[in-house]
Design a protein around this motif. Structure first.
Motif, PDB file in Angstrom:
ATOM      1  N   GLY A 173      12.930  76.585 189.469  1.00 29.21           N
ATOM      2  CA  GLY A 173      13.873  76.242 188.462  1.00 29.21           C
ATOM      3  C   GLY A 173      13.275  76.624 187.076  1.00 29.21           C
ATOM      4  O   GLY A 173      12.197  77.664 187.209  1.00 29.21           O
ATOM      5  N   GLU A 174      13.680  76.195 185.859  1.00 28.58           N
ATOM      6  CA  GLU A 174      13.225  76.786 184.892  1.00 28.58           C
ATOM      7  C   GLU A 174      12.182  76.034 184.124  1.00 28.58           C
ATOM      8  O   GLU A 174      11.846  74.718 184.683  1.00 28.58           O
ATOM      9  CB  GLU A 174      14.526  76.959 183.885  1.00 28.58           C
ATOM     10  N   TRP A 175      11.698  76.333 183.022  1.00 29.94           N
ATOM     11  CA  TRP A 175      10.315  75.767 182.613  1.00 29.94           C
ATOM     12  C   TRP A 175      10.549  74.478 182.091  1.00 29.94           C
ATOM     13  O   TRP A 175       9.883  73.489 182.808  1.00 29.94           O
ATOM     14  CB  TRP A 175       9.790  76.547 181.584  1.00 29.94           C
ATOM     15  N   TRP A 202       9.019  85.488 182.800  1.00 28.28           N
ATOM     16  CA  TRP A 202       9.813  86.407 183.081  1.00 28.28           C
ATOM     17  C   TRP A 202      11.111  85.960 183.539  1.00 28.28           C
ATOM     18  O   TRP A 202      11.354  84.692 183.804  1.00 28.28           O
ATOM     19  CB  TRP A 202       9.310  87.269 184.162  1.00 28.28           C
ATOM     20  N   PRO A 203      12.276  86.865 183.527  1.00 24.98           N
ATOM     21  CA  PRO A 203      13.568  86.179 184.067  1.00 24.98           C
ATOM     22  C   PRO A 203      13.621  85.523 185.202  1.00 24.98           C
ATOM     23  O   PRO A 203      14.438  84.603 185.304  1.00 24.98           O
ATOM     24  CB  PRO A 203      14.450  87.733 184.189  1.00 24.98           C
ATOM     25  N   ASP A 204      12.749  85.750 186.045  1.00 21.36           N
ATOM     26  CA  ASP A 204      12.910  85.117 187.415  1.00 21.36           C
ATOM     27  C   ASP A 204      11.636  84.132 187.796  1.00 21.36           C
ATOM     28  O   ASP A 204      11.561  83.474 188.749  1.00 21.36           O
ATOM     29  CB  ASP A 204      12.931  86.085 188.593  1.00 21.36           C
ATOM     30  N   ARG A 205      10.637  84.036 186.783  1.00 26.21           N
ATOM     31  CA  ARG A 205       9.613  83.231 186.914  1.00 26.21           C
ATOM     32  C   ARG A 205       8.801  82.965 185.735  1.00 26.21           C
ATOM     33  O   ARG A 205       9.017  83.656 184.631  1.00 26.21           O
ATOM     34  CB  ARG A 205       8.714  83.745 188.095  1.00 26.21           C
ATOM     35  N   ASP A 206       7.864  81.709 185.780  1.00 31.44           N
ATOM     36  CA  ASP A 206       7.256  81.588 184.747  1.00 31.44           C
ATOM     37  C   ASP A 206       5.729  81.323 185.424  1.00 31.44           C
ATOM     38  O   ASP A 206       5.619  80.520 186.347  1.00 31.44           O
ATOM     39  CB  ASP A 206       7.607  80.118 183.887  1.00 31.44           C
ATOM     40  N   VAL A 220      -3.038  76.026 187.090  1.00 28.05           N
ATOM     41  CA  VAL A 220      -1.889  77.000 186.986  1.00 28.05           C
ATOM     42  C   VAL A 220      -0.623  76.491 187.428  1.00 28.05           C
ATOM     43  O   VAL A 220      -0.479  75.852 188.665  1.00 28.05           O
ATOM     44  CB  VAL A 220      -2.281  78.401 187.683  1.00 28.05           C
ATOM     45  N   VAL A 221       0.462  76.420 186.610  1.00 32.06           N
ATOM     46  CA  VAL A 221       1.846  76.025 187.028  1.00 32.06           C
ATOM     47  C   VAL A 221       2.641  77.096 186.922  1.00 32.06           C
ATOM     48  O   VAL A 221       2.963  77.972 186.039  1.00 32.06           O
ATOM     49  CB  VAL A 221       2.331  74.846 186.156  1.00 32.06           C
ATOM     50  N   GLN A 222       3.393  77.340 188.165  1.00 34.25           N
ATOM     51  CA  GLN A 222       4.252  78.398 188.531  1.00 34.25           C
ATOM     52  C   GLN A 222       5.836  77.715 188.566  1.00 34.25           C
ATOM     53  O   GLN A 222       5.825  76.689 189.505  1.00 34.25           O
ATOM     54  CB  GLN A 222       3.921  79.131 189.491  1.00 34.25           C
ATOM     55  N   THR A 223       6.892  78.405 187.775  1.00 38.14           N
ATOM     56  CA  THR A 223       8.251  77.703 188.219  1.00 38.14           C
ATOM     57  C   THR A 223       9.107  79.129 188.639  1.00 38.14           C
ATOM     58  O   THR A 223       8.931  80.061 187.795  1.00 38.14           O
ATOM     59  CB  THR A 223       8.783  77.371 187.061  1.00 38.14           C
ATOM     60  N   ALA A 228      12.144  81.093 197.424  1.00 39.03           N
ATOM     61  CA  ALA A 228      12.303  79.765 198.255  1.00 39.03           C
ATOM     62  C   ALA A 228      10.930  78.867 198.138  1.00 39.03           C
ATOM     63  O   ALA A 228      10.366  79.105 199.422  1.00 39.03           O
ATOM     64  CB  ALA A 228      13.010  79.949 199.694  1.00 39.03           C
ATOM     65  N   CYS A 229      10.415  78.549 197.125  1.00 39.16           N
ATOM     66  CA  CYS A 229       9.165  77.697 197.220  1.00 39.16           C
ATOM     67  C   CYS A 229       9.128  76.386 197.360  1.00 39.16           C
ATOM     68  O   CYS A 229       7.912  75.807 197.900  1.00 39.16           O
ATOM     69  CB  CYS A 229       8.436  78.383 195.709  1.00 39.16           C
ATOM     70  N   GLY A 230      10.077  75.677 196.850  1.00 38.88           N
ATOM     71  CA  GLY A 230      10.010  74.230 197.154  1.00 38.88           C
ATOM     72  C   GLY A 230       8.914  73.549 196.359  1.00 38.88           C
ATOM     73  O   GLY A 230       8.602  74.285 195.378  1.00 38.88           O
TER      74      GLY A 230
END
Length: 305
Positions: A173-175, A202-206, A220-223, A228-230
Protein backbone atom coordinates in the motif's frame (compact mmCIF):
# COMPACT_ATOMS: atom_id res chain seq x y z
CA UNK A 1 -27.31 -1.12 32.81
CA UNK A 2 -24.85 1.66 33.43
CA UNK A 3 -21.96 1.40 30.99
CA UNK A 4 -18.33 0.95 32.05
CA UNK A 5 -16.35 4.17 32.47
CA UNK A 6 -12.63 4.76 32.74
CA UNK A 7 -13.18 7.01 35.74
CA UNK A 8 -14.24 4.04 37.82
CA UNK A 9 -12.49 1.28 35.93
CA UNK A 10 -15.64 -0.74 36.52
CA UNK A 11 -15.71 -4.25 35.10
CA UNK A 12 -19.16 -4.84 33.62
CA UNK A 13 -19.67 -8.09 31.74
CA UNK A 14 -21.86 -6.48 29.09
CA UNK A 15 -20.11 -3.98 26.82
CA UNK A 16 -22.49 -2.31 24.39
CA UNK A 17 -20.59 -1.26 21.30
CA UNK A 18 -21.41 1.27 18.61
CA UNK A 19 -19.84 1.02 15.15
CA UNK A 20 -19.22 4.22 13.18
CA UNK A 21 -18.62 3.61 9.48
CA UNK A 22 -19.06 0.75 7.02
CA UNK A 23 -16.79 1.82 4.13
CA UNK A 24 -13.95 -0.52 5.13
CA UNK A 25 -13.47 -4.26 5.44
CA UNK A 26 -12.76 -3.70 9.14
CA UNK A 27 -16.48 -3.07 9.79
CA UNK A 28 -17.43 -6.53 8.59
CA UNK A 29 -14.44 -8.17 10.29
CA UNK A 30 -15.27 -6.60 13.66
CA UNK A 31 -19.00 -7.42 13.35
CA UNK A 32 -18.24 -11.04 12.48
CA UNK A 33 -15.80 -11.48 15.36
CA UNK A 34 -17.98 -9.78 17.97
CA UNK A 35 -21.53 -10.71 16.95
CA UNK A 36 -21.27 -13.91 14.92
CA UNK A 37 -18.32 -15.66 16.54
CA UNK A 38 -18.82 -14.01 19.95
CA UNK A 39 -15.06 -14.18 20.33
CA UNK A 40 -14.99 -11.48 23.04
CA UNK A 41 -17.45 -12.64 25.74
CA UNK A 42 -19.87 -9.97 26.91
CA UNK A 43 -19.05 -7.55 24.10
CA UNK A 44 -21.41 -7.00 21.20
CA UNK A 45 -22.07 -4.40 18.53
CA UNK A 46 -25.53 -2.99 19.33
CA UNK A 47 -25.80 -0.29 16.70
CA UNK A 48 -24.17 0.82 13.46
CA UNK A 49 -24.03 4.12 11.59
CA UNK A 50 -23.30 3.93 7.89
CA UNK A 51 -21.89 7.19 6.58
CA UNK A 52 -20.04 6.83 3.29
CA UNK A 53 -20.76 3.62 1.35
CA UNK A 54 -18.28 1.65 -0.76
CA UNK A 55 -19.38 -0.55 -3.63
CA UNK A 56 -17.30 -3.52 -2.43
CA UNK A 57 -18.54 -3.36 1.20
CA UNK A 58 -22.04 -3.96 2.69
CA UNK A 59 -24.04 -0.91 3.68
CA UNK A 60 -25.21 -0.41 7.26
CA UNK A 61 -28.54 -2.20 6.87
CA UNK A 62 -26.96 -5.18 5.15
CA UNK A 63 -24.24 -5.36 7.80
CA UNK A 64 -26.85 -5.18 10.58
CA UNK A 65 -28.97 -7.92 9.02
CA UNK A 66 -25.96 -10.16 8.42
CA UNK A 67 -24.50 -9.89 11.92
CA UNK A 68 -27.62 -9.35 14.04
CA UNK A 69 -26.91 -5.74 14.98
CA UNK A 70 -29.95 -4.33 16.80
CA UNK A 71 -30.07 -0.80 15.41
CA UNK A 72 -29.09 1.19 12.34
CA UNK A 73 -28.92 4.84 13.44
CA UNK A 74 -29.40 7.94 11.32
CA UNK A 75 -27.01 10.08 13.39
CA UNK A 76 -23.76 8.93 14.99
CA UNK A 77 -24.71 10.09 18.49
CA UNK A 78 -28.33 8.89 18.39
CA UNK A 79 -27.75 6.08 20.93
CA UNK A 80 -24.84 7.66 22.78
CA UNK A 81 -26.56 7.05 26.12
CA UNK A 82 -26.73 3.33 25.35
CA UNK A 83 -23.07 2.96 24.41
CA UNK A 84 -20.12 1.69 26.44
CA UNK A 85 -17.57 1.74 23.62
CA UNK A 86 -17.49 3.29 20.16
CA UNK A 87 -15.44 1.85 17.30
CA UNK A 88 -14.67 4.64 14.82
CA UNK A 89 -13.79 2.93 11.53
CA UNK A 90 -15.27 5.37 8.97
CA UNK A 91 -12.67 5.50 6.19
CA UNK A 92 -13.83 8.71 4.51
CA UNK A 93 -10.71 10.79 3.99
CA UNK A 94 -8.46 7.96 5.20
CA UNK A 95 -8.69 8.97 8.85
CA UNK A 96 -9.64 12.63 8.52
CA UNK A 97 -13.05 12.05 10.11
CA UNK A 98 -11.94 9.84 13.00
CA UNK A 99 -11.27 12.53 15.60
CA UNK A 100 -14.34 14.69 14.83
CA UNK A 101 -16.54 11.58 15.00
CA UNK A 102 -15.00 10.34 18.26
CA UNK A 103 -14.99 13.71 20.03
CA UNK A 104 -18.64 13.82 21.22
CA UNK A 105 -18.35 10.30 22.63
CA UNK A 106 -15.15 11.07 24.52
CA UNK A 107 -16.65 14.33 25.79
CA UNK A 108 -19.59 12.29 27.10
CA UNK A 109 -17.26 9.92 28.96
CA UNK A 110 -17.45 7.00 26.52
CA UNK A 111 -14.26 5.05 25.67
CA UNK A 112 -13.29 5.10 22.01
CA UNK A 113 -11.21 3.11 19.56
CA UNK A 114 -10.15 5.00 16.43
CA UNK A 115 -9.12 2.89 13.48
CA UNK A 116 -5.80 3.41 11.74
CA UNK A 117 -4.58 5.99 11.07
CA UNK A 118 -6.02 7.81 14.05
CA UNK A 119 -5.82 11.11 12.21
CA UNK A 120 -3.99 12.83 9.39
CA UNK A 121 -3.58 15.83 11.70
CA UNK A 122 -1.22 15.41 14.66
CA UNK A 123 -2.53 18.44 16.54
CA UNK A 124 -6.07 17.11 16.25
CA UNK A 125 -5.02 13.70 17.58
CA UNK A 126 -3.16 15.29 20.49
CA UNK A 127 -6.22 17.39 21.30
CA UNK A 128 -8.43 14.29 21.54
CA UNK A 129 -5.97 12.59 23.86
CA UNK A 130 -5.93 15.72 26.05
CA UNK A 131 -9.72 15.72 26.17
CA UNK A 132 -9.69 12.02 27.08
CA UNK A 133 -7.24 12.68 29.92
CA UNK A 134 -9.36 15.56 31.21
CA UNK A 135 -12.49 13.41 31.14
CA UNK A 136 -10.76 10.33 32.54
CA UNK A 137 -11.78 8.30 29.49
CA UNK A 138 -9.55 5.67 27.83
CA UNK A 139 -8.98 6.24 24.12
CA UNK A 140 -6.78 4.23 21.82
CA UNK A 141 -5.81 3.82 18.19
CA UNK A 142 -3.63 1.20 16.57
CA UNK A 143 -3.15 -0.98 13.56
CA UNK A 144 -4.26 -4.57 14.16
CA UNK A 145 -0.76 -5.68 13.11
CA UNK A 146 0.46 -4.72 16.57
CA UNK A 147 -1.62 -7.62 17.93
CA UNK A 148 -0.41 -10.26 15.46
CA UNK A 149 -0.45 -13.82 16.78
CA UNK A 150 2.80 -14.52 14.94
CA UNK A 151 4.64 -11.81 16.89
CA UNK A 152 3.27 -13.18 20.16
CA UNK A 153 4.28 -16.75 19.28
CA UNK A 154 7.78 -15.65 18.29
CA UNK A 155 8.34 -13.36 21.30
CA UNK A 156 10.74 -15.72 23.10
CA UNK A 157 12.72 -16.37 19.91
CA UNK A 158 12.93 -12.62 19.31
CA UNK A 159 14.04 -11.97 22.89
CA UNK A 160 16.76 -14.60 22.41
CA UNK A 161 18.28 -12.59 19.58
CA UNK A 162 19.67 -10.13 22.10
CA UNK A 163 20.22 -6.48 21.25
CA UNK A 164 18.66 -5.70 17.87
CA UNK A 165 20.98 -3.97 15.45
CA UNK A 166 18.59 -3.42 12.58
CA UNK A 167 15.06 -4.21 11.47
CA UNK A 168 13.24 -4.26 8.15
CA UNK A 169 9.46 -3.99 8.16
CA UNK A 170 7.52 -4.50 4.93
CA UNK A 171 3.88 -4.06 4.00
CA UNK A 172 1.71 -3.24 0.99
CA UNK A 173 0.00 0.00 0.00
CA UNK A 174 0.75 3.70 0.17
CA UNK A 175 2.80 5.42 2.85
CA UNK A 176 0.44 7.08 5.33
CA UNK A 177 -2.93 5.35 5.21
CA UNK A 178 -1.60 1.82 4.80
CA UNK A 179 2.06 2.22 5.74
CA UNK A 180 0.89 2.61 9.32
CA UNK A 181 0.64 -1.21 9.42
CA UNK A 182 4.32 -1.69 8.60
CA UNK A 183 5.36 0.98 11.09
CA UNK A 184 3.13 -0.44 13.82
CA UNK A 185 4.37 -4.03 13.49
CA UNK A 186 7.88 -2.61 13.87
CA UNK A 187 6.84 -0.73 17.03
CA UNK A 188 5.27 -3.90 18.45
CA UNK A 189 8.75 -5.44 18.62
CA UNK A 190 11.24 -2.57 18.78
CA UNK A 191 9.15 0.00 20.63
CA UNK A 192 9.14 3.81 20.40
CA UNK A 193 12.08 6.20 20.38
CA UNK A 194 12.33 7.29 16.74
CA UNK A 195 14.12 10.62 16.29
CA UNK A 196 14.10 11.16 12.52
CA UNK A 197 12.86 9.75 9.22
CA UNK A 198 14.31 9.74 5.72
CA UNK A 199 11.96 8.47 3.01
CA UNK A 200 12.52 7.90 -0.69
CA UNK A 201 9.39 7.43 -2.76
CA UNK A 202 8.72 6.01 -6.21
CA UNK A 203 5.37 5.47 -7.95
CA UNK A 204 5.33 1.81 -6.92
CA UNK A 205 7.18 1.76 -3.59
CA UNK A 206 8.48 3.70 -0.59
CA UNK A 207 11.63 3.06 1.43
CA UNK A 208 12.04 4.90 4.72
CA UNK A 209 14.92 4.82 7.20
CA UNK A 210 14.02 5.47 10.85
CA UNK A 211 16.73 6.72 13.20
CA UNK A 212 16.36 6.19 16.94
CA UNK A 213 17.21 8.64 19.70
CA UNK A 214 19.85 6.43 21.30
CA UNK A 215 21.19 5.06 18.03
CA UNK A 216 19.50 1.68 18.42
CA UNK A 217 18.50 0.19 16.15
CA UNK A 218 18.34 1.47 12.61
CA UNK A 219 15.11 0.43 10.93
CA UNK A 220 13.86 0.34 7.36
CA UNK A 221 10.16 0.49 6.53
CA UNK A 222 9.08 -0.42 3.01
CA UNK A 223 5.61 -0.04 1.53
CA UNK A 224 5.39 -1.88 -1.76
CA UNK A 225 2.75 -1.49 -4.43
CA UNK A 226 4.52 -3.54 -7.11
CA UNK A 227 5.06 -6.78 -5.19
CA UNK A 228 2.94 -9.39 -3.43
CA UNK A 229 4.76 -8.78 -0.15
CA UNK A 230 2.14 -9.20 2.57
CA UNK A 231 3.31 -8.13 6.03
CA UNK A 232 6.82 -9.15 6.98
CA UNK A 233 9.35 -8.24 9.67
CA UNK A 234 13.03 -9.20 9.73
CA UNK A 235 15.27 -8.55 12.72
CA UNK A 236 19.08 -8.57 12.79
CA UNK A 237 20.85 -8.90 16.13
CA UNK A 238 24.03 -10.04 17.84
CA UNK A 239 22.74 -13.58 18.24
CA UNK A 240 21.33 -14.05 14.78
CA UNK A 241 18.60 -13.08 12.32
CA UNK A 242 14.92 -13.88 12.47
CA UNK A 243 12.01 -13.21 10.12
CA UNK A 244 8.30 -13.25 10.84
CA UNK A 245 5.56 -13.30 8.19
CA UNK A 246 2.17 -12.10 9.41
CA UNK A 247 -0.85 -13.46 7.58
CA UNK A 248 -3.41 -14.55 10.20
CA UNK A 249 -5.83 -11.63 9.80
CA UNK A 250 -8.54 -13.21 11.92
CA UNK A 251 -6.14 -13.63 14.83
CA UNK A 252 -4.87 -10.06 14.86
CA UNK A 253 -8.34 -8.53 14.52
CA UNK A 254 -9.62 -10.73 17.35
CA UNK A 255 -6.68 -9.89 19.62
CA UNK A 256 -7.12 -6.21 18.86
CA UNK A 257 -10.80 -6.28 19.82
CA UNK A 258 -10.05 -8.16 23.03
CA UNK A 259 -7.49 -5.51 23.95
CA UNK A 260 -9.95 -2.69 23.22
CA UNK A 261 -12.74 -4.29 25.27
CA UNK A 262 -10.27 -4.90 28.10
CA UNK A 263 -9.52 -1.16 27.94
CA UNK A 264 -13.19 -0.44 28.66
CA UNK A 265 -13.18 -2.80 31.64
CA UNK A 266 -9.86 -1.68 33.13
CA UNK A 267 -9.62 1.94 32.00
CA UNK A 268 -6.11 1.29 30.64
CA UNK A 269 -5.48 1.76 26.88
CA UNK A 270 -3.47 -1.06 25.24
CA UNK A 271 -1.24 1.50 23.50
CA UNK A 272 -0.10 4.66 25.33
CA UNK A 273 -1.17 7.95 23.77
CA UNK A 274 2.44 9.11 23.52
CA UNK A 275 3.35 6.09 21.42
CA UNK A 276 0.43 6.58 19.04
CA UNK A 277 1.34 10.25 18.61
CA UNK A 278 4.97 9.32 17.92
CA UNK A 279 3.88 6.81 15.31
CA UNK A 280 1.73 9.44 13.59
CA UNK A 281 4.71 11.80 13.68
CA UNK A 282 6.82 9.12 11.93
CA UNK A 283 4.26 8.93 9.14
CA UNK A 284 4.07 12.71 8.81
CA UNK A 285 7.86 13.10 8.87
CA UNK A 286 8.05 10.48 6.11
CA UNK A 287 5.61 12.50 4.01
CA UNK A 288 7.66 15.66 4.40
CA UNK A 289 10.94 13.84 3.79
CA UNK A 290 9.78 12.47 0.44
CA UNK A 291 8.53 15.90 -0.61
CA UNK A 292 11.97 17.29 0.25
CA UNK A 293 13.77 14.71 -1.90
CA UNK A 294 14.63 12.33 0.91
CA UNK A 295 16.01 14.84 3.40
CA UNK A 296 16.10 13.85 7.05
CA UNK A 297 13.07 15.16 8.96
CA UNK A 298 13.08 15.19 12.76
CA UNK A 299 9.96 14.24 14.66
CA UNK A 300 10.49 17.24 16.91
CA UNK A 301 9.79 19.46 13.90
CA UNK A 302 6.42 17.89 13.08
CA UNK A 303 4.98 17.36 16.55
CA UNK A 304 2.42 19.92 17.74
CA UNK A 305 3.89 22.70 19.85
Amino acid sequence: MTGPTSATGADHSDVRIGLLGVDTSHAGAYARILNEREAVPGARIRWVWGGQVRADQPDARTLAATYDIDHVVGEPTQLIDQTDLVLVVDDAGHGRQHVPQARPFVAAGIPAFLDKPMSTNLAEAAMLFRLAAERGVPVTSASALRFAAELERESERIAGLGEISSAVSVGPGEWFHYGVHAVEQLYAVVGPGVEWVQRASWPDRDVAVLGYVDGRPSAVVQTLRDAACGFHLTLYAKNGRHSVAIDDFDAFYTAQLRAVVDMVRTGVPPVPAAETLELLAVLRAGELSAKAGGERVYLSDVRPR
